[in-house]
Design a protein around this motif. Structure first.
Motif, PDB file in Angstrom:
ATOM      1  N   THR A  83       3.852  -6.127   1.657  1.00 40.39           N
ATOM      2  CA  THR A  83       3.091  -6.978   0.744  1.00 40.39           C
ATOM      3  C   THR A  83       2.016  -6.136   0.066  1.00 40.39           C
ATOM      4  OG1 THR A  83       1.871  -7.720   2.725  1.00 40.39           O
ATOM      5  CG2 THR A  83       3.484  -9.230   1.781  1.00 40.39           C
ATOM      6  N   TRP A 107       0.387  -0.909   0.337  1.00 31.11           N
ATOM      7  CA  TRP A 107       0.712  -2.061   1.173  1.00 31.11           C
ATOM      8  C   TRP A 107      -0.532  -2.671   1.806  1.00 31.11           C
ATOM      9  CZ3 TRP A 107      -0.176  -2.017   6.594  1.00 31.11           C
ATOM     10  CH2 TRP A 107      -0.643  -0.794   7.100  1.00 31.11           C
ATOM     11  N   ASP A 110      -0.090  -9.129   4.546  1.00 30.48           N
ATOM     12  CA  ASP A 110      -0.484 -10.474   4.115  1.00 30.48           C
ATOM     13  C   ASP A 110       0.493 -11.467   4.730  1.00 30.48           C
ATOM     14  OD1 ASP A 110      -1.237 -12.808   2.834  1.00 30.48           O
ATOM     15  OD2 ASP A 110      -1.576 -11.825   0.895  1.00 30.48           O
ATOM     16  N   PRO A 113       1.486 -14.602   1.695  1.00 30.26           N
ATOM     17  CA  PRO A 113       1.509 -14.216   0.283  1.00 30.26           C
ATOM     18  C   PRO A 113       1.807 -15.413  -0.612  1.00 30.26           C
ATOM     19  CG  PRO A 113       3.536 -13.542   1.358  1.00 30.26           C
ATOM     20  CD  PRO A 113       2.633 -14.059   2.438  1.00 30.26           C
ATOM     21  N   HIS A 118       7.917 -11.538   2.440  1.00 30.68           N
ATOM     22  CA  HIS A 118       6.872 -11.251   3.407  1.00 30.68           C
ATOM     23  C   HIS A 118       6.972  -9.804   3.877  1.00 30.68           C
ATOM     24  CE1 HIS A 118       5.206 -15.372   4.509  1.00 30.68           C
ATOM     25  NE2 HIS A 118       6.088 -15.612   3.556  1.00 30.68           N
ATOM     26  N   GLU A 179       0.743 -12.109  -8.724  1.00 30.05           N
ATOM     27  CA  GLU A 179       0.297 -13.125  -7.762  1.00 30.05           C
ATOM     28  C   GLU A 179      -0.984 -13.790  -8.233  1.00 30.05           C
ATOM     29  OE1 GLU A 179       1.250 -12.954  -3.153  1.00 30.05           O
ATOM     30  OE2 GLU A 179       0.253 -11.133  -3.823  1.00 30.05           O
TER      31      GLU A 179
END
Length: 369
Positions: A83, A107, A110, A113, A118, A179
């Motif tokens: 993640t 990285w 998380d 997320p 994942h 995100e």
């Protein structure tokens, strides 16, 4: 910098689509002329970079899904899901007859997320059981203790801020942070606000994300020309310029020189980012220009509006425990981060560490690194 050697280069492997990891491909490839391996989202971002340089029909891009295993010459490679702050980030497992190396890529761990796969803890544990000769590892956040904050917590905080805003609200963040874009858009939709996009890089990222199946439930976005025609409490602006770039949207808005967008007293700008060292003066100038307009500003110093995509110390300890590497080689950081990572790895029980500079050649196996 070490001069590229086409004769000894089998391929380029991209761990993810951030500019500091694929931005140089269009300049390096004419010297190397080798295949480029990457995930679908990285390929979509790379396509635009190659087209700008007239290389879109020349570079052989081999698209591999997250989790894929593939061979290049004497190397067996695998994209392992991690993640980060962009879709489809990967670590790269490199296996040869001489040994096994895990390159972490960028990285964090998380557990919640906002989008994408994942962190594949199970696979990392399996790799650790196979034996890892060297872990080449992200050092960006090694100076910080504990665990990094989940993107889900930032998403919840952004929703509270958007829900309480009375006038116009603008959120500026890294153009590649899909995100964060998703979190901001979700908050806007929940609050009954339309979303206007300002900034070429952000539009390109959104187009690439949708091509790869992301942001498809985000609804339609409006062009910046629509900004002035909507009620203040029914609009949210997503824009570039979180690092104070002078030609970016938020800088021009702050100077009141943007051709289509203006903010007034009582409006709100959220800097959903961390200021990169060296950009402090430019970012502060944008903050002050906005203040001169009577616009309120929220930064990560005021509220939970940003989290890093890199591992803190407790996350590094977990990865060491899963992989049990013989050696750790810090990468992705300034010299003080690399040195601290060496010290931290040794204090965590890693038997061998090696601090390398850009251009260094390292023998990993057989024998000690």
């Amino acid at each position: 910098m070490m001069r590229p050697n086409p004769a000894s280069t089998s391929c380029l492997v991209l761990t993810h689509a951030h500019e500091d990891h694929l931005g140089a491909v269009a300049w390096l490839w004419p010297q190397l002329r080798c295949p480029v391996y990457c995930t679908p989202f990285a390929a979509a971002i790379l396509a635009g970079k190659l087209k700008e340089r007239g290389l879109d029909e020349d570079v052989p891009v081999r698209i591999k899904a997250v989790g894929s295993r593939f061979a290049v010459g004497s190397f067996n490679l695998e994209f392992v899901s991690v993640t980060h702050s962009i879709p489809e980030p990967t670590a790269v497992l490199i296996e040869t007859k001489q040994g096994r190396v895990l390159h972490s890529g960028d990285w964090k761990i998380d557990r919640t997320p906002v989008m994408g796969d994942h962190f594949d803890e199970r696979r990392f544990r399996e790799i650790g059981e196979l034996g890892v000769d060297a872990l080449v590892c992200d050092s960006t956040n090694v100076l910080r203790q504990g665990f990094s904050v989940s993107e889900a917590e930032v998403s919840a905080s952004l929703w509270r801020i958007v829900a309480e805003a009375k006038g116009r609200i603008a959120i500026t963040t890294f153009a590649s942070h899909v995100e964060r874009i998703s979190s901001a858009v979700a908050a806007a939709r929940k609050a009954g606000r339309e979303v206007v996009i300002a900034g070429r890089a952000m539009r390109q990222t959104i187009e690439a994300a949708r091509t790869c199946g992301y942001l498809r439930d985000a609804g339609s976005f409006l062009d910046e020309e629509a900004f002035g025609y909507l009620p203040p409490d029914k609009i949210m602006l997503l824009c570039t310029g979180s690092q104070g770039e002078p030609r970016a949207a938020i800088a021009r808005i702050a100077e009141d020189t943007h051709p289509n967008i203006a903010l007034d007293e009582g409006d709100l700008v959220v800097f959903s980012s961390k200021t990169i060292p060296g950009n402090e003066k430019a970012v502060s100038a944008v903050h002050n220009n906005l203040a001169s307009l009577g616009v309120d500003v929220i930064t990560s110093d005021d509220a939970l509006v940003h989290t890093s995509g890199h591992p803190r110390q407790d996350e590094l300890k977990l990865l060491y425990g899963w992989l049990k590497p013989r050696a750790v080689i810090p990468m992705h950081g300034e010299p003080r981060h690399l040195l601290r990572h060496v010290e931290f790895a040794e204090a965590s029980g890693i038997g061998e560490t090696l601090m390398a500079e850009n251009g260094d050649l390292i023998r990993l196996a057989p024998g000690p690194a």
